[in-house]
Design a protein around this motif. Structure first.
Motif, PDB file in Angstrom:
ATOM      1  N   ARG A   1      41.889  46.241  51.609  1.00  0.00           N
ATOM      2  CA  ARG A   1      42.175  46.641  50.223  1.00  0.00           C
ATOM      3  C   ARG A   1      42.758  45.448  49.478  1.00  0.00           C
ATOM      4  N   THR A   2      42.154  45.128  48.360  1.00  0.00           N
ATOM      5  CA  THR A   2      42.491  43.889  47.651  1.00  0.00           C
ATOM      6  C   THR A   2      42.955  44.176  46.232  1.00  0.00           C
ATOM      7  N   LEU A   3      44.029  43.510  45.850  1.00  0.00           N
ATOM      8  CA  LEU A   3      44.555  43.594  44.487  1.00  0.00           C
ATOM      9  C   LEU A   3      44.405  42.227  43.838  1.00  0.00           C
ATOM     10  N   VAL A   4      43.697  42.187  42.710  1.00  0.00           N
ATOM     11  CA  VAL A   4      43.546  40.955  41.945  1.00  0.00           C
ATOM     12  C   VAL A   4      44.463  41.053  40.730  1.00  0.00           C
ATOM     13  N   VAL A   5      45.408  40.133  40.639  1.00  0.00           N
ATOM     14  CA  VAL A   5      46.380  40.145  39.543  1.00  0.00           C
ATOM     15  C   VAL A   5      45.948  39.120  38.498  1.00  0.00           C
ATOM     16  N   ALA A   6      45.711  39.599  37.280  1.00  0.00           N
ATOM     17  CA  ALA A   6      45.249  38.728  36.198  1.00  0.00           C
ATOM     18  C   ALA A   6      46.247  38.761  35.048  1.00  0.00           C
ATOM     19  N   PRO A   7      46.687  37.610  34.580  1.00  0.00           N
ATOM     20  CA  PRO A   7      47.595  37.599  33.429  1.00  0.00           C
ATOM     21  C   PRO A   7      46.959  38.218  32.192  1.00  0.00           C
ATOM     22  N   HIS A   8      45.673  37.903  31.957  1.00  0.00           N
ATOM     23  CA  HIS A   8      44.943  38.387  30.785  1.00  0.00           C
ATOM     24  C   HIS A   8      43.564  38.866  31.223  1.00  0.00           C
ATOM     25  N   PRO A   9      42.970  39.786  30.484  1.00  0.00           N
ATOM     26  CA  PRO A   9      41.615  40.208  30.827  1.00  0.00           C
ATOM     27  C   PRO A   9      40.634  39.054  30.709  1.00  0.00           C
ATOM     28  N   ASP A  10      39.888  38.850  31.726  1.00  0.00           N
ATOM     29  CA  ASP A  10      38.819  37.877  31.991  1.00  0.00           C
ATOM     30  C   ASP A  10      39.259  36.803  32.980  1.00  0.00           C
ATOM     31  N   ASP A  11      40.572  36.613  33.186  1.00  0.00           N
ATOM     32  CA  ASP A  11      41.032  35.655  34.191  1.00  0.00           C
ATOM     33  C   ASP A  11      40.492  36.023  35.572  1.00  0.00           C
ATOM     34  N   GLU A  12      40.469  37.331  35.864  1.00  0.00           N
ATOM     35  CA  GLU A  12      40.016  37.799  37.169  1.00  0.00           C
ATOM     36  C   GLU A  12      38.526  37.527  37.385  1.00  0.00           C
ATOM     37  N   VAL A  13      37.726  37.584  36.303  1.00  0.00           N
ATOM     38  CA  VAL A  13      36.296  37.308  36.429  1.00  0.00           C
ATOM     39  C   VAL A  13      36.069  35.814  36.595  1.00  0.00           C
ATOM     40  N   LEU A  14      36.730  35.012  35.777  1.00  0.00           N
ATOM     41  CA  LEU A  14      36.592  33.560  35.868  1.00  0.00           C
ATOM     42  C   LEU A  14      37.023  33.050  37.238  1.00  0.00           C
ATOM     43  N   GLY A  15      38.124  33.554  37.737  1.00  0.00           N
ATOM     44  CA  GLY A  15      38.682  33.022  38.977  1.00  0.00           C
ATOM     45  C   GLY A  15      38.146  33.632  40.249  1.00  0.00           C
ATOM     46  N   ALA A  16      37.793  34.917  40.201  1.00  0.00           N
ATOM     47  CA  ALA A  16      37.449  35.599  41.457  1.00  0.00           C
ATOM     48  C   ALA A  16      36.341  36.630  41.294  1.00  0.00           C
ATOM     49  N   GLY A  17      35.550  36.531  40.228  1.00  0.00           N
ATOM     50  CA  GLY A  17      34.511  37.532  39.994  1.00  0.00           C
ATOM     51  C   GLY A  17      33.508  37.637  41.124  1.00  0.00           C
ATOM     52  N   GLY A  18      33.103  36.504  41.687  1.00  0.00           N
ATOM     53  CA  GLY A  18      32.162  36.531  42.798  1.00  0.00           C
ATOM     54  C   GLY A  18      32.763  37.145  44.049  1.00  0.00           C
ATOM     55  N   THR A  19      34.019  36.832  44.307  1.00  0.00           N
ATOM     56  CA  THR A  19      34.716  37.402  45.462  1.00  0.00           C
ATOM     57  C   THR A  19      34.892  38.901  45.298  1.00  0.00           C
TER      58      THR A  19
ATOM     59  N   THR B   1      38.459  43.895  23.653  1.00  0.00           N
ATOM     60  CA  THR B   1      38.682  43.174  24.910  1.00  0.00           C
ATOM     61  C   THR B   1      38.825  44.143  26.075  1.00  0.00           C
ATOM     62  N   GLN B   2      39.544  45.237  25.867  1.00  0.00           N
ATOM     63  CA  GLN B   2      39.736  46.203  26.944  1.00  0.00           C
ATOM     64  C   GLN B   2      38.437  46.925  27.283  1.00  0.00           C
ATOM     65  N   ALA B   3      37.606  47.168  26.278  1.00  0.00           N
ATOM     66  CA  ALA B   3      36.298  47.778  26.531  1.00  0.00           C
ATOM     67  C   ALA B   3      35.405  46.819  27.313  1.00  0.00           C
ATOM     68  N   GLU B   4      35.470  45.538  26.971  1.00  0.00           N
ATOM     69  CA  GLU B   4      34.699  44.528  27.705  1.00  0.00           C
ATOM     70  C   GLU B   4      35.151  44.465  29.165  1.00  0.00           C
ATOM     71  N   ALA B   5      36.457  44.525  29.369  1.00  0.00           N
ATOM     72  CA  ALA B   5      36.988  44.489  30.730  1.00  0.00           C
ATOM     73  C   ALA B   5      36.468  45.670  31.545  1.00  0.00           C
TER      74      ALA B   5
ATOM     75  N   PHE C   1      32.062  39.930  28.804  1.00  0.00           N
ATOM     76  CA  PHE C   1      33.268  39.515  28.091  1.00  0.00           C
ATOM     77  C   PHE C   1      32.867  38.609  26.930  1.00  0.00           C
ATOM     78  N   ALA C   2      31.980  39.091  26.075  1.00  0.00           N
ATOM     79  CA  ALA C   2      31.396  38.256  25.018  1.00  0.00           C
ATOM     80  C   ALA C   2      32.449  37.619  24.121  1.00  0.00           C
ATOM     81  N   SER C   3      33.533  38.327  23.865  1.00  0.00           N
ATOM     82  CA  SER C   3      34.548  37.806  22.952  1.00  0.00           C
ATOM     83  C   SER C   3      35.281  36.600  23.527  1.00  0.00           C
ATOM     84  N   GLN C   4      35.209  36.418  24.836  1.00  0.00           N
ATOM     85  CA  GLN C   4      35.927  35.334  25.492  1.00  0.00           C
ATOM     86  C   GLN C   4      35.032  34.135  25.816  1.00  0.00           C
ATOM     87  N   LEU C   5      33.728  34.294  25.666  1.00  0.00           N
ATOM     88  CA  LEU C   5      32.797  33.217  25.995  1.00  0.00           C
ATOM     89  C   LEU C   5      32.763  32.151  24.915  1.00  0.00           C
TER      90      LEU C   5
END
Length: 228
Positions: free
Chosen positions: A10-28, A60-64, A186-190
């Motif tokens: 069981r894994t918890l990914v902690v992201a300061p802001h929405p999209d950090d988790e995708v950029l850093g660990a989306g593949g994982t 942003t929350q809908a994109e997340a 996450f179109a708004s962040q690209l």
């Protein structure tokens, strides 16, 4: 490292802001979820008026939500602390929010932002996550990894803040497209190339990290703690 032979549990990914988790660990995240592991994402902050308007926050929350669905995230948890204001937030409040989450979910693995990131929210999230994962409590996480975030990890001051020197690699060759799709949601962040927050940069980093360990694509982490 092949997740099929190295169970994250069981894994918890902690992201300061929405999209950090995708950029850093989306593949994982996609790799673990497709392998049957439960993956939770905790977004520590959200924008608050007047710095952020209600429409932007909602978008942003809908994109997340859509991005996490694409990756197979079990549940997205919003801690709703003020974005870009964690330095002004009582440290005990940040610690408590993450500690409550760790105690409730009892993750085996926790992925956190890198302490050397330029954004103060990232640095404080890292510190509070480690407080929440201290090993004196029952069922503490056995594996803690720090991920890199494009446009945060590489924009710090050389020699004045820690450099990201990865020593743990996850093969995301079969899951790179899932990561790309999630980031596109996450179109708004690209941003357009050559900005770091572009799809081209995301692919390039995956190729570079993969080449380091003779893989077509990988995500890289700094190992913070591993108990076996």
């Amino acid at each position: 490292m092949d997740g099929s032979h190295f169970p994250f549990g069981r894994t918890l990914v902690v992201a300061p802001h929405p999209d950090d988790e995708v950029l850093g660990a989306g593949g994982t995240i996609a790799k673990l979820a497709s392998g049957g592991e439960e993956v939770f994402v905790a977004i520590v902050t959200e924008g608050k008026p007047p710095a952020f308007d209600a429409a932007t926050i909602a978008k942003t929350q809908a994109e997340a939500k859509e991005a996490h669905r694409a990756l197979g995230v079990r549940e997205t948890l919003w801690l709703r602390l003020p974005a870009a204001q964690l330095a002004e937030t009582a440290h005990a409040s940040v610690n408590s929010a993450l500690l409550d989450l760790v105690r409730r979910l009892r993750p085996q693995t926790v992925l956190v932002p890198f302490v050397g990131d330029i954004h103060m929210d990232h640095q404080l999230t890292f510190t509070s996550a480690l407080v929440a994962c201290r090993p004196h409590q029952a069922g503490f996480p056995k594996l803690i990894l720090a991920y890199e975030t494009l446009s945060e990890t590489n924009w710090n001051a050389p020699y004045l803040s820690p450099g990201f020197l990865p020593n743990f690699f996850v093969d995301i060759t079969e899951h790179l497209e899932a990561k790309v799709k999630a980031m596109q949601l996450f179109a708004s962040q690209l941003r357009e190339p050559p900005h770091e927050r572009s799809i081209a940069s995301l692919r390039a980093l995956a190729t570079l990290r993969g080449a380091t360990v003779m893989l077509p694509a990988a995500e890289a982490f700094v190992l913070v703690r591993h108990v076996v």
